[in-house]
Design an enzyme around this catalytic site. Structure first.
Site, PDB file in Angstrom:
ATOM      1  N   CYS A   1       0.822  -1.209   0.000  1.00  0.00           N
ATOM      2  CA  CYS A   1       0.000   0.000   0.000  1.00  0.00           C
ATOM      3  C   CYS A   1       0.859   1.263   0.000  1.00  0.00           C
ATOM      4  CB  CYS A   1      -0.922  -0.032   1.218  1.00  0.00           C
ATOM      5  SG  CYS A   1      -1.949   1.427   1.374  1.00  0.00           S
TER       6      CYS A   1
ATOM      7  N   CYS B   1      -0.444   4.120   2.132  1.00  0.00           N
ATOM      8  CA  CYS B   1      -0.236   3.942   3.574  1.00  0.00           C
ATOM      9  C   CYS B   1       1.232   4.163   3.948  1.00  0.00           C
ATOM     10  CB  CYS B   1      -0.595   2.529   4.027  1.00  0.00           C
ATOM     11  SG  CYS B   1      -2.042   1.827   3.261  1.00  0.00           S
ATOM     12  N   ASP B   2       2.142   3.626   3.156  1.00  0.00           N
ATOM     13  CA  ASP B   2       3.528   3.513   3.599  1.00  0.00           C
ATOM     14  C   ASP B   2       4.533   4.345   2.810  1.00  0.00           C
ATOM     15  OD1 ASP B   2       2.651   1.660   5.477  1.00  0.00           O
ATOM     16  OD2 ASP B   2       2.903  -0.022   4.113  1.00  0.00           O
TER      17      ASP B   2
END
Ligand code: NAP
Length: 309
Positions: free
Chosen positions: A133, A136-137
């Site tokens: 992701c 997200c990261d």
């Protein structure tokens, strides 16, 4: 008989639980026995869920959402659903112990699973340089050299997004031609930070504590070479978890459960779906939560309509 049974335990299921329990419907929720909490249980820092300006760990966020759902009376059971009978007015949900639970409405929020490469060390280094992701990261890979695996729209989108942070992004694809749409391809080709590595697959991921590199195998001649990187994003597709409803609910061409417009209404009355299992595009915790809200409100209206009849 229950008013509502919710299947799933990610942000969509739990938010549906918050709304349904606050409406006094005492929902029964079947979280799985093995991986309750959904994808966020595999995430470390969540910095894009509103309300947590300092960020929050994925598991802690899920704990909080669950506590909120339970506070109003959502009953969470860590059991696996094995069979569904959804066609009639009374919905029957069978769990792995053989028990059959009845409800007037069902909210189906089983999420989706990122496809994995299926190689050693992929899980071990998940959260330590291996991610599924970028949204997200990506932030954690500022000024780093990273690689994205895949040749579809997701891989192009992730690679392009990741150039906001990383100094260099390799896109590694197993063929010499992308599957992605032309516009997404062009955007990636035009980006100076992106370099394509064709006809290559990941044979191994190196690193003890964190990812340090890849062993790439040439898919044409089988030769191997090393590529030092600090992060690996796997974007080879995503499968909604729909096996329980195959042949029972209509699915879309993308394999998600078909719902009516912006509602959560599936092809069967009294059956609602929410979260990643209906969403081929966004797949964010906050969009899943919003979708769970829609499902709870739709289910509530449905139950009121039953009383009116
Ligand atoms: P996808 O279209 O199925 O593409 C998956 C890619 O990963 C393919 O290039 C495939 O290679 C590769 N792949 C699959 N298994 C692999 C493996 N084991 N090892 C190495 N490579 C592997 O999936 P997606 O990119 O997630 O897209 C899914 C859907 O969402 C598509 O309909 C897409 O258009 C849509 N989407 C749209 C957008 C957008 O428009 N902004 C963004 C993201 C996704 P092959 O090409 O060799 O099969």
């Amino acid at each position: 008989m229950h008013q509502i049974i919710i299947i799933g335990s990610g942000p969509a299921a739990l938010t549906a639980g918050i709304y349904a329990s606050r409406a006094g419907l005492e929902p029964l929720m079947f979280a799985s026995s093995v991986e309750p909490g959904g994808e966020l249980m595999n995430t470390t820092d969540v910095e894009n869920f509103p309300g947590f300006p300092e960020g929050i760990q994925g598991p802690e966020l899920m704990e909080k959402i669950q506590a909120q759902a339970e506070r109003f009376g959502t009953q969470v059971r860590y059991e696996d659903v094995t069979e569904l009978d959804l066609a009639g007015d009374v919905k029957r949900v069978t769990t792995s112990d053989g028990a059959v639970h009845e409800a007037k409405a069902v909210i189906f929020a089983t999420g989706s699973a990122y496809r994995k490469l299926g190689i050693a060390d992929e899980d071990r280094l998940s959260g330590h340089g291996v991610s599924w992701c970028a949204t997200c990261d990506g932030f954690f890979f500022r000024e780093k050299t990273i690689a994205v695996i895949g040749g579809g729209d997701s891989a192009m989108e992730e690679a392009t997004f990741l150039t906001r942070f990383a100094d260099k992004v390799y896109v590694i694809h197993r063929r010499d031609e992308l599957k992605a749409s032309k516009i997404m391809q062009q955007r990636a080709f035009d980006n100076e930070k992106i370099e394509f590595i064709w006809n290559s697959e990941v044979a191994a991921i190196q690193g003890e504590e964190e990812v340090t590199g890849l062993t790439l195998r040439d898919t044409v001649d089988g030769s191997e070479r090393e590529l030092p990187i600090e992060g690996l994003f796997i974007a080879i597709g995503n499968d909604p978890r729909t096996h329980l409803v195959h042949g029972k609910l209509n699915l879309t061409a993308e394999g998600t459960i078909a719902v009516d417009g912006r509602t959560s209404k599936t092809s069967l009355p009294g059956v609602f779906a929410a979260g990643d299992v209906i969403d081929p595009s966004y797949r964010q915790a906050v969009t899943a939560s919003a979708s769970g809200t829609v499902a709870a409100l739709d289910a509530e209206h449905y139950l009121v309509s039953l009383e009116d009849n």
